[in-house]
Structures are given as structure tokens and as C-alpha cells.
Write a protein that holds these residues in place. Structure first.
Motif, PDB file in Angstrom:
ATOM      1  N   GLU A   1       1.952  21.317   6.952  1.00  0.00           N
ATOM      2  CA  GLU A   1       1.181  22.377   7.851  1.00  0.00           C
ATOM      3  C   GLU A   1       2.284  22.574   8.877  1.00  0.00           C
ATOM      4  O   GLU A   1       2.536  23.783   9.395  1.00  0.00           O
ATOM      5  CB  GLU A   1      -0.083  21.687   8.571  1.00  0.00           C
ATOM      6  N   ARG A   2       3.166  21.525   9.220  1.00  0.00           N
ATOM      7  CA  ARG A   2       4.058  21.722  10.233  1.00  0.00           C
ATOM      8  C   ARG A   2       5.271  22.672   9.591  1.00  0.00           C
ATOM      9  O   ARG A   2       6.000  23.477  10.366  1.00  0.00           O
ATOM     10  CB  ARG A   2       4.834  20.317  10.415  1.00  0.00           C
TER      11      ARG A   2
ATOM     12  N   ALA B   1      -2.567  12.531   3.298  1.00  0.00           N
ATOM     13  CA  ALA B   1      -2.786  12.853   4.641  1.00  0.00           C
ATOM     14  C   ALA B   1      -1.769  13.244   5.462  1.00  0.00           C
ATOM     15  O   ALA B   1      -1.550  14.273   5.845  1.00  0.00           O
ATOM     16  CB  ALA B   1      -3.843  12.030   5.563  1.00  0.00           C
ATOM     17  N   GLU B   2      -0.636  12.390   5.210  1.00  0.00           N
ATOM     18  CA  GLU B   2       0.587  12.778   5.964  1.00  0.00           C
ATOM     19  C   GLU B   2       1.285  13.829   5.205  1.00  0.00           C
ATOM     20  O   GLU B   2       1.686  14.614   5.889  1.00  0.00           O
ATOM     21  CB  GLU B   2       1.435  11.250   5.829  1.00  0.00           C
TER      22      GLU B   2
ATOM     23  N   LEU C   1      -0.217  16.554   3.871  1.00  0.00           N
ATOM     24  CA  LEU C   1      -0.823  17.757   4.187  1.00  0.00           C
ATOM     25  C   LEU C   1      -0.407  17.922   5.770  1.00  0.00           C
ATOM     26  O   LEU C   1      -0.077  19.284   6.113  1.00  0.00           O
ATOM     27  CB  LEU C   1      -2.343  17.314   4.183  1.00  0.00           C
ATOM     28  N   GLU C   2      -0.254  17.075   6.697  1.00  0.00           N
ATOM     29  CA  GLU C   2       0.194  17.382   7.945  1.00  0.00           C
ATOM     30  C   GLU C   2       1.516  17.976   7.937  1.00  0.00           C
ATOM     31  O   GLU C   2       1.933  18.878   8.685  1.00  0.00           O
ATOM     32  CB  GLU C   2       0.169  15.857   8.587  1.00  0.00           C
ATOM     33  N   ARG C   3       2.425  17.169   7.130  1.00  0.00           N
ATOM     34  CA  ARG C   3       3.906  17.584   7.137  1.00  0.00           C
ATOM     35  C   ARG C   3       4.078  19.177   6.635  1.00  0.00           C
ATOM     36  O   ARG C   3       4.768  19.855   7.055  1.00  0.00           O
ATOM     37  CB  ARG C   3       4.550  16.869   6.130  1.00  0.00           C
TER      38      ARG C   3
ATOM     39  N   GLU D   1     -12.204  19.202   2.316  1.00  0.00           N
ATOM     40  CA  GLU D   1     -11.104  18.390   2.829  1.00  0.00           C
ATOM     41  C   GLU D   1     -10.856  17.216   2.129  1.00  0.00           C
ATOM     42  O   GLU D   1      -9.851  16.945   1.703  1.00  0.00           O
ATOM     43  CB  GLU D   1     -11.106  18.121   4.363  1.00  0.00           C
TER      44      GLU D   1
END
Lengths: 395, 395
Positions: free
Chosen positions: A76-77, A69-70, A72-74, A5
């Protein structure tokens, strides 16, 4: 965060700190890995002065790791995923960009042609498999009716023969090529110069939705990234280097499409050009390519394109597809049925059996087997190919 | 009949006994001269069986010498003349056909590509001078509007820059090229596959009259000769070999125009091809040429054509034109005036002076001088270029 990761996050951060394709960053990553490279750059250890300034400027507006990191989160959403060289679905062919050197470089963007560090992908096909047998069809945004007709025919013809059509999602030739491929029920990949969540241009939104549904939207930039002008040139190296060949359909003088063709030529890919009326400004760039590059091949239709890339495709296919394919274990009847299934949508057993040249009883038996192997799915309207498995991630 | 006349008559007789281009006849003439060759063939001494039969068959229907004498008389009545290698105006470039060998010859006509033994000419320009700076523009009879437009533009542009436009006088591209050259007041040469007294096709009669008026009608066949099918192929080698380069504008698959281009390539001339829409059957042959022959150059207009042949023209011009030109003795003003005169028709002194950048008084003085030198003629409507002197005949 585990090592895997951390490495993926570092690739995203590096692509944010310096634009994709930056040669020195790619070299550092090859030598020291993405995590050490990121540490080095953030600690002010850039080997080049300009890179040092760039990293400092970016770091002043945000923390690279936090931004990554943001992103990657975005993603995924959104249902988008990050693909890196550590993943099975990494399209290894883009590694050929390591050798790409354009002559007469005056802008930095023409010199920074290193392979991508990562891709953002929307769509269920494994990226590497989608690009394996792929041809790029590119050309003018302000295409003529002639150009759009030819691009649509090429997209359709290639898709019909199970070639993936790759283009940039722009108006004109790009859109026509994608549409042709979609009409044939084929696989098409749009390589974008912005985030996969906001494909540009907006006017092609319906088209992008269709592509994401059955093909792939791909970008080196994270979700939310804007389509800045130089990014189209950076993107073009991926279209050129990620495919077996690039076909230019219409191009005005010194257009983006001719830039893609130049990148294909200097990466050792097949550059193909469709001529047009000499009275058309939209063919000036196409004819210039044919005049300038003896290696550029004049093609007038899909048969000529396949003549150029078919040999390469035939050579490569067993190498990269060979042992992994579960279909290798199937008998002739099952394989015929699988091949007879439409790439998109379902087909009734009777028609399928006829198309495969297998009697209906055998067809039913083999289809049950294929269903058990999760290779086909039974639906109300017949049998359909199972969607590709979620790509495994490498270690 | 003197030796010179006998030799000329023999060349005509030989061209009647065996079609132009027959290699063995040309070789015999080179070695023994036309008179001895004619004697040899008529005495049954042909080195080849088929030539023996051909000569016998022809001789059964007429006496070769009598036929030739009649042709010469007929030509004189028509105002046509015979041109042979003994004449100053012989276009020496056709000698390059000696080396022309087409690959994959299946028909005799493709193998018999020797230089001509003689030409029949209608028009006042010396043939050699007319062909010195010449480009062939050829293409489909069933040309599209696009092709005719391009051919007209090429004919006009070449003529405007003092290049001679050579073509075959057919409907479509040929006629458009001739017309373009005529519109520019330029020199155009129609090389025919039949007698210069009955140019084919009839529908182009008005065009042929205009060409004969200001340019040249040329043929290897004597007056009265019919345009038999294989003669077009035989004729095509002259269009290819007599010019510095050949431009194909539109050509269907395996058309006569592509045959001319092939002859140009294998004679070492520049073969140029104008591309067109890939959706047009009339450009299939053009694109095939570009795909088959890396030496064939894609050109999109007169600038590209001049780029290809200009260098050669510039090299050749001083060689062949150099010392003979009476204009070399003229001062700048006189030369400017001469160059300002339209190639066809007259121009008033005021306009002429303005065009030449010379004041009117000087212009009048220099024009008188030029008139004395028989280089210009004064007419009611101004000054005009004097028609070229009747070509001297060599000994």
C-alpha cells in the motif's frame, strides 16, 4: 478484519509458505477456500510430506499471517495492489494453467504449474483488461543486434495494433519488446520473478519505471521478494498462460524462453518462433523448438503473429468485453474520436477530428460529452484518454 | 543400326520433339516403347492436339531422327554419353516422378512432370551409383554471404560423409554447395537445363570443369541445347526426384529453389529448409516453405540433414549396392585401406597405413592385392582409387 480481507491475507500467506504454482495448495484452495487451507497447513495438516516440511521450515522463521499483513502494508505504501480471483480485474485466462502438465518432469518446479493464488500489481490498468488481448514476446538475455531489432519491431507492431505486449523485464529480448511497445505508446506488462518494488535486473530500472507509469509491473511474489533462480521458471508459466500466444525471438539451447514456449504449448496457447541464422548460438533454442514441436509456428513478423492470435482475439473480445463497456452506449462519432485518441499523451482537436473523420464542430461537442462521461480529459495540449478507473474490488 | 541403338535414338528424338517430362509421351513410351512412340508421333498420331502441333512445328525445322543421330555423334566427340533406362547406370529413383502431381497447376510446365526418357552425362561415375546416396542442396542465385557459407558447409559435410551433393550449377547457393563438396574431395553432380557441352552460366565454367573432372554434369537436353527459361523448372523435378532429399538454403519468395522443394515434397522425398534472418529477403521463400508445408523439415546443418536422409540411405544401400560390390570379398585390412584412400588424388603408403590403422608392411601387401583387383592404382605420389569402370550398357 472482514472475511474478504481474511481471505486475501490467506492467499498471500499461502504463497509465502509454498512457492506459487504448488499444485496441492491450489487444489486445497479450490476445494476449501484460502482461509481453511491456511489453517490446515499451519496446523500441520499438509497432505504431502514435503509440503509439511516446507510449511514447518517457513513457519520457523516467521508467522505466515504476520508476514502477509506486513506485505500488504508495504504494498500500500508503494502504491502497489493485490489482485485475487475475487477481484474484477483478475485475469481469468491464467485458470488455463490448471491443465498444464509438462512431460518428462525431473524437477519439482516443472511439475508445480497450478494457477497463481494472487498477483501484486503496480500500474493503473486493470490487470485482466491489460492481458485480454496480449501476446508474450520472450527471448535471450544475451540477444544479438538482430534479435533485439526483431523484438523491438514486434513490440512496436503489436502495441500499435492495440495488443498488450507481455514479457519478463530481462535484458536483451524482453527489454527490446517492452521498449518497442512503449515507443508505440502501447501497453506493456512485465511479469517479474521478484517483488514489484525491486524489479530485477537493476540495470533496467529506468525501463521498469516507464512500464509502471503507463503499463503494469506484475508479480506473484510480495514486495521485497528476491528473484531466486527457480522463480523465473515458475514465473514463465504466467507469461505463457496469461497471454494468447508466446513469441520466442532468440533463445540459446534449453533457455528460459524455450521453457516459456513449452508452457504455452502444453497450456494450449499459440507458440510462435522467429527463426534466425543457423550460425547464431542465440537461435539454436528457437530452431530446436520448431523442430521438436510441429505445433510451434514459424513467424517472421507482426503480420504472422496477428494471423495466429488475431482469430482467437476476435473470438474472445466480444465475450469478455461485451456488455461492460461504457463505449457501447456511444454513437459512431464519439466512438471514432475515442479510438482516434493516442493511447498515451494528448492530441489537439483539429488533428483529432481529422484522424477520426469527424468535423471540428461535432468533434468539440462529442469531446465535451466524453469529458462528462470521464472518458477523456481536457489538457493544455489537447484531449487525452482518461486514466482507467481504479479497479473495483469484487465481493 | 541394331534394335538397342534404334531405341536409344528414338528416346533422344522424342525428347527433342516434346520437352522432357511430357506426361503423354512418357506414357506412350511405357506402353509401346520409344521406337513405336516415335513412329506414332511422326506419323501425326499424337493423342493430344497440342502435342500434334508441337511435333509438327519441330518437324518443320528438322528431321527428329537426324537431329538425334547428330546429337549422339556430337556427344561422342565431347566424351559425353547417353544413359537410358536400358543402361545399368540408369538412376531408377527418377521413376518416382511418375507419381508427381503438383497442385494448382496453371502452367503446362508444372503439369508435365513425368520421368526423363534419357540423360546426357559427362564424367566417369556411373550415374545411378552417383545418385544412390545423394542430397540436393539448392537456393538463391543472389545468395548472401550467410547462405553461401551454409551451403558450402553442407556440401562439404555431406561429401565428407560420402554423400553425393546434387545441385543446379547456378551462381550463389548451387555453386557454393558444389564447391563445398569438391573441397572435401567428394562427388558432386550438376543437373543442367542445357547441353552438357555448354553448361550455363558461363561464369561458372571453371567450376563445371572441376565437376566434370571428378563428378558429373548431367542433362536431359542434348549437347548444344540452350538453357531456355522453362527448362529450369523441368530440370528441377530431376534434382528433387533423383535425390533422397532436397535442402533449400536461401530462397526469395516464389523462387526456383522453393519450386524444387515443392517437387521433392510431392514426390515423397524429404524437403529440408535452412532458416535465416527474418530481415533477409533471401530467406523469405525458405520461411514460406516451412510455414506452408508441415512436412518440410527445418535443418540447421549437416547433422540434421543426415538425420532425415540417413535412415532412408541406410535402408536403401544394402538393397541396391549389396551383392554387386567387389569390396564385399575383401578382408578388414584391405577394406580399411580402401576406405582410407582419398576420394580424389593419391596418398603415400605411410600416411595411408596410419589413417587405416594398418601396419606399413600389411598395407603394402594389401595395396598390391587391391591394385591387382584394379581397385587402386599406384602413382608417383602414392596410391589412388582407381577410376570407376566404364559403365556396362544393358541389353
Amino acid at each position: 478484519m472482514n472475511a474478504d480481507e481474511e481471505s486475501r491475507l490467506a492467499r498471500v500467506a499461502l504463497t509465502w509458505l509454498a512457492e506459487p504454482g504448488t499444485r496441492v495448495v491450489h487444489q486445497l484452495v479450490e476445494r476449501h477456500g484460502p482461509v481453511a487451507t491456511l489453517d490446515l497447513l499451519l496446523d500441520g495438516g499438509s497432505p504431502d510430506g514435503w509440503l509439511h516440511s516446507t510449511v514447518a521450515a517457513r513457519s520457523a522463521v516467521g508467522d505466515a499471517r504476520a508476514v502477509a499483513a506486513e506485505a500488504l502494508e508495504r504494498a500500500e505504501r508503494l502504491g502497489a495492489r493485490l489482485v485475487t480471483p475475487d477481484d474484477d480485474e483478475w485475469p481469468t485466462r491464467v485458470g488455463g494453467l490448471t491443465t498444464l502438465r509438462l512431460p518428462d518432469v525431473t524437477r519439482r518446479v516443472d511439475g508445480e504449474t497450478a494457477p497463481p493464488l494472487c498477483f501484486w500489481v503496480r500500474g493503473s490498468w486493470p490487470l485482466g483488461e491489460a492481458l485480454e488481448r496480449s501476446v508474450a514476446v520472450v527471448g535471450a538475455r544475451a540477444a544479438t543486434g538482430y534479435g533485439q531489432h526483431v523484438a523491438t519491431e514486434l513490440g512496436y507492431g503489436l502495441a500499435e495494433r492495440d495488443w498488450t505486449v507481455v514479457s519478463g523485464g530481462a535484458f536483451g529480448i524482453d527489454a527490446a519488446a517492452h521498449r518497442g511497445a512503449l515507443t508505440a505508446g502501447g501497453l506493456t506488462v512485465a511479469v517479474l520473478a521478484c517483488g514489484v518494488d525491486r524489479p530485477y535486473p537493476m540495470g533496467n530500472t529506468a525501463l521498469f519505471d516507464r512500464i509502471a507509469d503507463t503499463g503494469l509491473l506484475v508479480s506473484e511474489w510480495p514486495p521485497g521478494a528476491e528473484p531466486l533462480r527457480p522463480r523465473f521458471l515458475i514465473r514463465n508459466r504466467v507469461i505463457a498462460g496469461g497471454t494468447l500466444g508466446t513469441v520466442v525471438v532468440e533463445a540459446s539451447a534449453r533457455s528460459g524462453a524455450t521453457q516459456t514456449a513449452r508452457r504455452a504449448i502444453y497450456t494450449g496457447r499459440v507458440a510462435m518462433v522467429v527463426p534466425g541464422p543457423v550460425t547464431s548460438a542465440m537461435s539454436v533454442g528457437a530452431h530446436e523448438l520448431l523442430r521438436e514441436f510441429p505445433k510451434a509456428r514459424l513467424v517472421t513478423g507482426v503480420a504472422h503473429v496477428l494471423e495466429e492470435v488475431g482469430r482467437i482475439g476476435a473470438d474472445l473480445a466480444p465475450l469478455s468485453r461485451g456488455p461492460q463497456r461504457p463505449t457501447d452506449a456511444l454513437d459512431d462519432d464519439a466512438r471514432s474520436l475515442l479510438e482516434a485518441l493516442p493511447r498515451r499523451g494528448a492530441m489537439g482537436v483539429d488533428r483529432l477530428a481529422g484522424r477520426a473523420g469527424v468535423d471540428v464542430r461535432t468533434a468539440l461537442r462529442k469531446l465535451s460529452l466524453l469529458e462528462e462521461l470521464s472518458m477523456v480529459v481536457r489538457r493544455d495540449d489537447g484531449y487525452a484518454l482518461a486514466p482507467p478507473a481504479t479497479p473495483r474490488r469484487g465481493t
